[in-house]
Scaffold this motif. Structure first.
Motif, short mmCIF file in Angstrom:
data_model
loop_
_atom_site.label_atom_id
_atom_site.label_comp_id
_atom_site.label_asym_id
_atom_site.label_seq_id
_atom_site.Cartn_x
_atom_site.Cartn_y
_atom_site.Cartn_z
N MET A 1 4.23 -6.03 -3.97
CA MET A 1 3.44 -7.12 -4.53
C MET A 1 3.89 -8.44 -3.92
O MET A 1 5.09 -8.68 -3.73
N TYR A 2 2.90 -9.28 -3.65
CA TYR A 2 3.23 -10.60 -3.14
C TYR A 2 4.02 -11.35 -4.21
O TYR A 2 3.66 -11.32 -5.40
N ASN A 203 1.00 -8.24 7.04
CA ASN A 203 1.11 -8.85 5.72
C ASN A 203 0.28 -10.13 5.64
O ASN A 203 -0.45 -10.48 6.57
N ARG A 204 0.40 -10.82 4.52
CA ARG A 204 -0.46 -12.00 4.27
C ARG A 204 -0.12 -13.18 5.17
O ARG A 204 -0.92 -14.11 5.27
N ASP A 310 -0.44 -5.32 -3.48
CA ASP A 310 -0.42 -4.98 -2.07
C ASP A 310 -0.40 -3.48 -1.88
O ASP A 310 -0.15 -2.71 -2.83
N LEU A 311 -0.62 -3.05 -0.63
CA LEU A 311 -0.51 -1.64 -0.30
C LEU A 311 0.92 -1.15 -0.54
O LEU A 311 1.89 -1.84 -0.22
N GLY A 312 1.05 0.04 -1.11
CA GLY A 312 2.35 0.61 -1.38
C GLY A 312 2.92 0.25 -2.73
O GLY A 312 3.99 0.77 -3.10
N ASP A 313 2.26 -0.62 -3.50
CA ASP A 313 2.77 -0.99 -4.82
C ASP A 313 2.62 0.19 -5.78
O ASP A 313 1.57 0.83 -5.85
N VAL A 314 3.66 0.45 -6.54
CA VAL A 314 3.67 1.53 -7.51
C VAL A 314 3.24 0.97 -8.86
O VAL A 314 3.74 -0.07 -9.30
N SER A 332 -5.11 2.22 -1.08
CA SER A 332 -6.20 1.41 -0.57
C SER A 332 -6.73 0.52 -1.69
O SER A 332 -6.60 0.87 -2.86
N PHE A 333 -7.28 -0.62 -1.30
CA PHE A 333 -7.86 -1.52 -2.30
C PHE A 333 -8.98 -2.32 -1.65
O PHE A 333 -9.04 -2.49 -0.43
N GLN A 334 -9.87 -2.80 -2.50
CA GLN A 334 -10.89 -3.75 -2.08
C GLN A 334 -11.00 -4.82 -3.15
O GLN A 334 -11.27 -4.52 -4.32
N CYS A 335 -10.77 -6.04 -2.74
CA CYS A 335 -10.81 -7.18 -3.66
C CYS A 335 -12.07 -7.99 -3.36
O CYS A 335 -12.22 -8.54 -2.26
N ARG A 336 -12.99 -8.05 -4.31
CA ARG A 336 -14.22 -8.80 -4.15
C ARG A 336 -13.98 -10.27 -4.52
O ARG A 336 -13.34 -10.57 -5.53
N ILE A 337 -14.48 -11.16 -3.70
CA ILE A 337 -14.35 -12.59 -3.99
C ILE A 337 -15.25 -12.92 -5.17
O ILE A 337 -16.48 -12.81 -5.09
#
Length: 651
Positions: A1-2, A203-204, A310-314, A332-337
């Motif tokens: 996580m960021y 990364n970000r 983030d990817l890999g977060d448990v 995997s994730f998809q974040c919609r604006i």
């Protein structure tokens, strides 16, 4: 996580939130175009990323993140080729301020102009590693290869040298020789990521980062934070790894003490091809130790969203159908604006670990690379029961291949429980029958006689009595006459009479069932040898053998055995058939060659009382590689039409 503040984590879990998005476009010429939330067409923006495919957990992956957005902007689209796009998420926290979270740095790949809008599609810096690798001979540790890739592709490294070398395989000396399958720097990253037991992402901050799967959850997703969710009823876990050694043309298998989970197939990794056997073992066991922490429940969920994930977060999930005691991981994730966030974790079922597909076998390279000169064997056991009647039933099917021209031998055995049709027999039985019959001189020597009538018959009887009395004791009395007049005609002795007779006899006995075997090699029936057996009711063993000469190398071959029976039926239970094909230079299992076979069978049916049809069969086959064939065939058995009972062959 960021890394975000506690105030951010509290605010993102609230029922309501205040937030907005901003961004910035920087062209290659240095022009900067900032845009705000009001410049984004509602529902058009998204950020998606993944570290695994759509089916299972993977190691060494190098997926690129994608960003898409539509802006109310008049920027010249021709200046946006390769432009840098930065996105930011701003969330209001308890003290009234807005905390900023960067969502990544992307490079524009497509810019489309509409009447009032500008459509952008961009990817992160992972695509920069799609540069041709010169393939020179190289030796170094993992950090040396990562530094080489980042320098050649213009991407900074997030992990430090100390972090990489502190990993279990970080200090091992790795080698790349010119004879390898590496085409781009991205391929190099993939193989290095496998050796280090993790996956790569940008990364970000736009830097290359190696991440590993973990076991400690970073947050809990409660039921009120989810719009929908789906959880698997199994836990994905790995207890073994497999790596193909090209030098020995075998696959090396390394497992934990309790090997009851999935096997991670590393395939042919050029960095794991050289060195001592002990070194390869240590490298693979270290990879397995990193992989053994995977203990995730696959899921798919639509949530209110936390852009800091983030990817890999448990994660842990609670409420609803979720099991709060189990953990899962974001693959995997998809974040919609301005919309929802979709999270997903993929994984295979360990209970199906042994049911490997042909594609899995092809990737592993285990079974189809047996060294020439060694005897290979492929075995078969039927997984379902068969009922054998007058139609051919395929009871054995084996696929195999050879690396050289050779000959192989087929051996098979089946236990068949036969029920022969009962036969009714009719015959005639003849012989002699002895019938006792009264003698004609029955009263001689006894002094008595029995008359057979009254009146005149009695007188005759009296005369006979007198004759009998004279022959006996010489005393003749009227009592004899009276008995002669009252007698029934049965004498004191009998005479045997032989009679010849002939009688019809009918009985039922066990019949004889005939079993016919048909061999088929590469879809061609073998006519030179057709074994047959004649059996009575009961269990029998069917032994089979056939030699195959001049086997063509490097193609997939199929050997089938069909069985049919006349005058009876047979049952073959599960595991009742065992068979093998063996020979020198033969692979124990052939790689999948693209053949797809479909069969359809329809039992006997009738239309009204007129048209009766006995079975419909359909088959479609497609082959690639050396034998290229596309075909479709249908066959219909004999049909009886109307009341004529005339068979018409429609095949």
């Amino acid at each position: 996580m960021y890394p975000v503040s506690e105030a951010f984590l509290r605010a993102v879990r609230e029922n309501t939130r205040r937030y907005y998005w901003t961004g910035k476009i920087t062209t290659k010429g240095g022009a900067v175009y900032p845009f705000g939330y009001e410049d984004i067409v509602k529902g058009s923006g998204y950020v998606s990323a993944q570290c695994c495919g759509s089916a299972e957990i993977e190691l060494g992956t190098v997926y690129a993140a994608e960003m898409g957005v539509t802006l109310f902007s008049q920027i010249d689209r021709y200046t946006l080729d390769g432009a840098k796009v930065e996105l930011f998420y701003h969330l209001r926290v308890a003290d009234g301020s807005f905390e900023e979270v960067p969502m990544g740095i992307f490079e524009v790949s497509e810019a489309n102009r509409r009447l009032h809008c500008l459509e952008l599609k961009a990817y992160d810096y992972m695509l920069r590693f799609e540069k041709s690798f010169n393939g020179f001979e190289s030796v170094g540790n993992a950090w040396a290869f990562l530094e080489l890739c980042c320098k050649a592709c213009g991407v900074e490294m997030e992990n430090t040298r100390a972090e990489i070398e502190g990993m279990p395989n970080g200090r091992e000396l790795l080698s790349i020789y010119p004879e390898n399958d590496i085409g781009t720097y991205r391929d190099v990253l993939f193989f290095v990521g496998q050796v280090l037991g993790g996956f790569f992402c940008i990364n970000r901050r736009g830097r290359l980062e190696l991440r590993k799967y973990g076991a400690e959850p970073v947050m809990e997703v409660q039921g009120r934070h989810r719009f929908s969710s789906s959880f698997s009823d199994f836990i994905t876990r790995y207890t073994a790894v497999s790596s193909t050694n090209l030098r020995t043309q075998t696959a090396e298998y390394y497992a934990l003490d309790t090997d009851d989970g999935l096997t991670m197939n590393l395939g042919v990794n050029p960095l794991l091809q050289f060195g001592l056997e002990e070194t390869r073992r240590q490298l693979c066991e270290n990879i397995l130790n990193d992989l053994s922490v995977v203990n995730y429940v696959p899921f798919d969920s639509s949530t209110i969203g936390n852009p800091a994930l983030d990817l890999g977060d448990v994660l842990t999930f609670s409420g609803g159908q979720a099991d709060g005691e189990q953990v899962t991981c974001i693959t995997s994730f998809q974040c919609r604006i301005g919309g929802r966030q979709s999270l997903k974790c993929v994984g295979k079922n360990p209970r199906l670990a042994q049911a490997k597909s042909k594609n899995d076998k092809n990737i592993s390279g285990l079974l189809n690379q047996i060294e020439a000169g060694k005897v290979g064997i492929h075995t078969f056991t039927n997984a379902s029961a068969y009922t054998v009647a007058e139609d051919n039933v395929r009871i054995i099917s084996i696929e195999f291949a050879a690396k050289e021209e050779t000959h192989v031998q087929f051996f098979g055995q089946a236990v068949v429980d036969v029920r022969a049709v009962q036969a009714e027999r009719t015959a005639s039985a003849s012989g002699s029958i002895v019938v006792p019959f009264p003698a004609a001189e029955a009263g001689a020597g006894s002094g008595e006689a029995v008359g057979t009538g009254d009146g005149g018959s009695g007188a005759d009887g009296g005369m006979a009595g007198e004759r009998a009395g004279t022959g006996g004791n010489g005393d003749s009395t009227r009592e004899d006459e009276g008995r002669a007049g009252d007698g029934s005609g049965i004498g004191g002795s009998t005479e045997d009479v032989t009679v010849e007779v002939e009688l019809p006899v009918t009985w039922t006995e066990d019949g004889k069932a005939v079993a016919y075997v048909t061999y088929e090699f590469n879809d061609s029936e073998i006519l030179a040898h057709c074994p047959a057996e004649t059996w009575g009711s009961g269990k029998h063993i069917l032994s089979l053998y056939y030699p195959i000469d001049n086997l063509v190398p490097n193609i997939t071959n199929t050997f089938n055995v069909y069985l049919r029976m006349e005058n009876g039926t047979g049952e073959i239970g599960t595991g009742g058939c065992i068979a093998s094909i063996s020979g020198q230079g033969m692979a124990a299992a052939a790689a999948w060659d693209g053949t797809v076979t479909m069969e359809e069978y329809v039992s006997r049916f009738a239309f009204g009382g007129g048209l009766g049809m006995k079975g419909v069969a359909g088959e479609m086959g497609i082959e690639t590689m050396e034998l290229v064939r596309k075909s479709y065939t249908d066959s219909i058995g004999k049909a009886l039409i109307g009341a004529f009972g005339k068979p018409i062959d429609l095949a």
